[in-house]
Scaffold this active site. Structure first.
Site, PDB file in Angstrom:
ATOM      1  N   TYR A   1      -1.513   0.389  10.575  1.00 62.36           N
ATOM      2  CA  TYR A   1      -1.538  -0.042   9.178  1.00 62.36           C
ATOM      3  C   TYR A   1      -0.318   0.485   8.432  1.00 62.36           C
ATOM      4  CZ  TYR A   1      -3.787  -1.377   4.754  1.00 62.36           C
ATOM      5  OH  TYR A   1      -4.088  -1.965   3.560  1.00 62.36           O
TER       6      TYR A   1
ATOM      7  N   SER B   1       0.838  -1.200   0.000  1.00 65.14           N
ATOM      8  CA  SER B   1       0.000   0.000   0.000  1.00 65.14           C
ATOM      9  C   SER B   1       0.870   1.246   0.000  1.00 65.14           C
ATOM     10  CB  SER B   1      -0.897   0.011   1.243  1.00 65.14           C
ATOM     11  OG  SER B   1      -1.543   1.264   1.378  1.00 65.14           O
TER      12      SER B   1
ATOM     13  N   LYS C   1       2.472  -2.008   6.668  1.00 69.93           N
ATOM     14  CA  LYS C   1       2.781  -1.955   5.247  1.00 69.93           C
ATOM     15  C   LYS C   1       4.235  -1.569   4.989  1.00 69.93           C
ATOM     16  CE  LYS C   1      -1.168  -3.259   3.593  1.00 69.93           C
ATOM     17  NZ  LYS C   1      -1.312  -4.520   2.837  1.00 69.93           N
TER      18      LYS C   1
END
Length: 262
Positions: free
Chosen positions: A158, A145, A162
């Site tokens: 998150y 991402s 990532k």
């Protein structure tokens, strides 16, 4: 790429919906039998399996929490036992909560890391170990991402997960060079998936999409084409890299709004 994966077996995590589902169908369209991992949306997973079988390919379903290492290893083992091998691993399973890090619920924070980072690692580890045993190379594609590089607020867990996946991918690519197992990542832009409805309503997503550099969200099928490209044997000289499919997100698109300079 139709037929380019004939005789191959792919394992896709997070395959019940969104990018994972689209990637699984794309791989099957290219000829692969597919093991489908999911943890929720069981009815969608069943539909994905039926779609793959209608293409004339085999499909296995695994309702497995990828944050549990033993269960992931068992899933890979059963895939090999029932489908004969594993040649492609696609990591698409994720979990995410959005909260300021100073007040974040730590259970959700840790689950985000456990699923999005450790889950990807457990699958990569187990699948690539099997590919090494087979001695015929292989490919792994990590759905990463832009969060790996852009510090989006209220997404610390998150973002952390990532960012870790980027180094995981590159380190794995280096270690697996002697085995001709390629490892790459995809950076999807903001993609229209069911998971986005956890945070925003349809109208809010529609309005926000207008502010993106390309003026719209990506579709899961667009990201799946990138996954297939990296998994395809014709991409044999590509390893240790990130493919951006982000509608220009990393370009200085904001400069179009003003004079073109900071």
């Amino acid at each position: 790429m139709t037929g380019s994966l004939t005789g191959k077996v792919a394992l896709v995590t997070g395959a019940s919906s969104g990018i994972g589902r689209a990637a699984a169908v794309a791989l099957a369209t290219a000829g692969a039998d597919v093991a489908l991992n999911y943890f929720s949306l069981a009815e969608y997973a069943e539909q994905t399996a039926e779609d793959i079988r209608r293409l004339g390919r085999k499909a296995l379903l695994f309702p497995v929490d990828v944050s549990v290492q033993a269960d992931v290893e068992a899933m890979v083992g059963e895939t090999v036992a029932k489908l004969g091998r594993v040649d492609v691993y696609v990591s698409s399973a994720v979990f995410s909560e959005r909260e300021p890090f100073t007040t974040a619920n730590m259970a959700g924070f840790r689950k985000t890391i456990d699923v999005s980072m450790w889950g990807a690692y457990y699958g990569l580890r187990a699948a690539c170990a099997r590919m090494i045993e087979q001695g015929e190379g292989g490919a792994a594609v990590i759905v990463s991402s832009p969060h790996a590089q852009i510090a989006f607020p209220n997404c610390m867990a998150y973002n952390m997960a990532k960012a870790a996946l980027d180094q995981m991918m590159r380190t794995a690519a280096v270690e697996l060079l002697p085995h001709k197992i390629r490892v790459n990542s995809v950076y999807p832009g903001w993609t229209d998936t069911p998971g986005e409805r956890k945070f925003l309503a349809d109208e809010a997503i529609k309005q926000a999409a207008k502010g993106l550099p390309w003026g719209r969200l990506a579709t899961s099928e667009e990201i799946a084409r990138a996954v297939l490209f990296l998994a395809d044997p014709g991409s044999d000289y590509i390893t240790g890299t990130v493919l951006h499919v982000d509608g220009g997100l990393f370009l200085p698109w904001w400069s179009q709004r003003g004079s073109g300079s900071l």
